[in-house]
Motif scaffolding. Sequence first.
Motif, PDB file in Angstrom:
ATOM      1  N   SER A 230      13.233   4.265  -9.912  1.00 39.01           N
ATOM      2  CA  SER A 230      12.481   4.038  -8.410  1.00 39.01           C
ATOM      3  C   SER A 230      12.826   4.437  -7.447  1.00 39.01           C
ATOM      4  N   ASP A 231      14.372   3.668  -7.296  1.00 41.04           N
ATOM      5  CA  ASP A 231      14.351   4.209  -6.018  1.00 41.04           C
ATOM      6  C   ASP A 231      14.736   5.730  -5.251  1.00 41.04           C
ATOM      7  N   SER A 242      10.137  11.624  -8.335  1.00 40.73           N
ATOM      8  CA  SER A 242       9.733  10.701  -7.982  1.00 40.73           C
ATOM      9  C   SER A 242       7.763  11.095  -9.302  1.00 40.73           C
ATOM     10  N   GLU A 243       7.782  12.545  -9.927  1.00 39.26           N
ATOM     11  CA  GLU A 243       6.929  12.917 -11.169  1.00 39.26           C
ATOM     12  C   GLU A 243       6.502  11.346 -11.586  1.00 39.26           C
ATOM     13  N   ALA A 244       8.437  10.940 -12.219  1.00 33.50           N
ATOM     14  CA  ALA A 244       7.803  10.019 -13.152  1.00 33.50           C
ATOM     15  C   ALA A 244       7.272   8.895 -13.038  1.00 33.50           C
ATOM     16  N   VAL A 245       7.436   8.483 -11.792  1.00 26.56           N
ATOM     17  CA  VAL A 245       6.159   7.683 -11.145  1.00 26.56           C
ATOM     18  C   VAL A 245       4.749   7.438 -10.514  1.00 26.56           C
ATOM     19  N   LEU A 247       3.424   9.282 -12.353  1.00 25.52           N
ATOM     20  CA  LEU A 247       2.896   9.685 -14.094  1.00 25.52           C
ATOM     21  C   LEU A 247       2.369   8.744 -14.788  1.00 25.52           C
ATOM     22  N   PHE A 248       3.718   7.794 -14.446  1.00 29.71           N
ATOM     23  CA  PHE A 248       3.499   6.804 -15.014  1.00 29.71           C
ATOM     24  C   PHE A 248       2.456   5.254 -14.435  1.00 29.71           C
ATOM     25  N   ALA A 249       2.077   5.871 -13.089  1.00 30.59           N
ATOM     26  CA  ALA A 249       0.473   5.378 -12.758  1.00 30.59           C
ATOM     27  C   ALA A 249      -1.068   5.234 -13.676  1.00 30.59           C
ATOM     28  N   THR A 250      -0.604   6.540 -13.562  1.00 34.37           N
ATOM     29  CA  THR A 250      -1.774   7.729 -14.161  1.00 34.37           C
ATOM     30  C   THR A 250      -1.706   7.124 -15.358  1.00 34.37           C
ATOM     31  N   TYR A 251      -0.796   6.805 -16.115  1.00 32.94           N
ATOM     32  CA  TYR A 251      -0.734   6.717 -17.779  1.00 32.94           C
ATOM     33  C   TYR A 251      -1.335   4.897 -18.084  1.00 32.94           C
ATOM     34  N   LEU A 252      -0.749   4.686 -16.895  1.00 32.10           N
ATOM     35  CA  LEU A 252      -1.389   3.188 -17.132  1.00 32.10           C
ATOM     36  C   LEU A 252      -2.696   3.070 -16.212  1.00 32.10           C
ATOM     37  N   GLY A 253      -2.927   3.912 -16.086  1.00 30.72           N
ATOM     38  CA  GLY A 253      -4.983   3.731 -15.594  1.00 30.72           C
ATOM     39  C   GLY A 253      -5.160   4.199 -16.564  1.00 30.72           C
ATOM     40  N   ARG A 254      -4.990   5.038 -17.409  1.00 32.03           N
ATOM     41  CA  ARG A 254      -5.753   5.447 -18.887  1.00 32.03           C
ATOM     42  C   ARG A 254      -5.485   4.790 -19.179  1.00 32.03           C
ATOM     43  N   VAL A 255      -4.587   3.537 -19.561  1.00 36.21           N
ATOM     44  CA  VAL A 255      -4.560   2.378 -20.610  1.00 36.21           C
ATOM     45  C   VAL A 255      -5.440   1.312 -20.839  1.00 36.21           C
ATOM     46  N   ARG A 278       6.611  -3.598  -7.541  1.00 41.49           N
ATOM     47  CA  ARG A 278       7.707  -2.406  -7.027  1.00 41.49           C
ATOM     48  C   ARG A 278       6.734  -1.374  -7.288  1.00 41.49           C
ATOM     49  N   LEU A 279       6.629  -0.199  -7.527  1.00 43.37           N
ATOM     50  CA  LEU A 279       6.311   0.991  -7.435  1.00 43.37           C
ATOM     51  C   LEU A 279       4.550   1.490  -6.171  1.00 43.37           C
ATOM     52  N   VAL A 280       3.816  -0.065  -6.053  1.00 39.14           N
ATOM     53  CA  VAL A 280       3.040   0.221  -5.189  1.00 39.14           C
ATOM     54  C   VAL A 280       3.411   0.908  -4.452  1.00 39.14           C
ATOM     55  N   PRO A 281       3.877   0.829  -3.656  1.00 41.10           N
ATOM     56  CA  PRO A 281       4.157   1.351  -1.971  1.00 41.10           C
ATOM     57  C   PRO A 281       4.389   3.339  -2.327  1.00 41.10           C
TER      58      PRO A 281
END
Length: 342
Positions: A230-231, A242-245, A247-255, A278-281
Amino acid sequence: MTATHESADALKFPILIGDIGGTNARFAILVDAFAEPKTFPVVQTADFKNIDDAIQDSVLDKTSLQPRSAVLAVAGPIDGDEIDLTNCPWVVRPRDLIRDLGFEEVIVLNDFEAQALAVSALPETGRTQIGGGTVREGASRVVVGPGTGLGVAGLVRARKMWIPVAGEGGHIDLGPRTDRDRALWPHLDTIEGRVSAEQVLCGRGLVNLYRAICRTDGVEASHVTPAEVSDAALRNEDARASEAVHLFATYLGRVAGDLALIFMARGGVYIAGGIFGRLVPMLRPAEIRAAFEDKAPHAELLRDIPLFAITLPLAALAGLATFARSPRFYGLETTGRRWTRV
């Protein structure tokens, strides 16, 4: 001492409330029904052999108050007199807490039941809406939170009471949707060949996702902890982080969208957990919302369901405090989960 077989009656003050996750434990004391919880510094579960030592050292030794009751939310299923935490070596033994720490009664809940309790009384200032949708008062709600694991709980309104619905929803299957997903999936670490939502949507899941991206692209992974990933993304130092972060948010949205359908959560879906905060910004709310709504043939239904990020600090403790003050307003089954001194 035996577990009682009755609904939650009024609890005796002072009441110790505790939110115990896989990594952190948070405690507070509720002096009476009108006082704000007196909080104590957050402690690391790894720093203590068991919950008994953590309560003694970080709470009882720091105050002259002697709690008569305890309401504890723990990260794991509650079954019997020895409660194993899913992502922590602690075993909670309520009988020992009563015998050794002076409690008259102990109630143990699932940690995401506590998050659901918080959602029942979350102020406008304690949440940020992601996209559109309208809260329907009295309708079902659901909370999902990536942390050490992925927690899920529902909240149902019936007979003028809020009823938390605990479960292990974080372990549902998570499948690929796009060409990029299909390229990444063979490189994800699995559990017995299975990719669950928790394998991707938690601290270690963020690292799992980052490594899969690196393996897919044929490069060496240079980050080994969630904070490093994340840093690096926050500083724009590593395109794959950055892509991991994202995609993490996208997958969380799907779930979150899946859970909205399961619970018909017209009262809203609420994202909890320190990792998401922590990821929101770095995140693009429109992408999360698009993933949330992308549920053909029910996209129109999802467009009307609100999605929120919980911003209230120590939300689970606030939920436990709300329950502890007025248990009668909650249809919380405590059979097998409430122990009293005899």
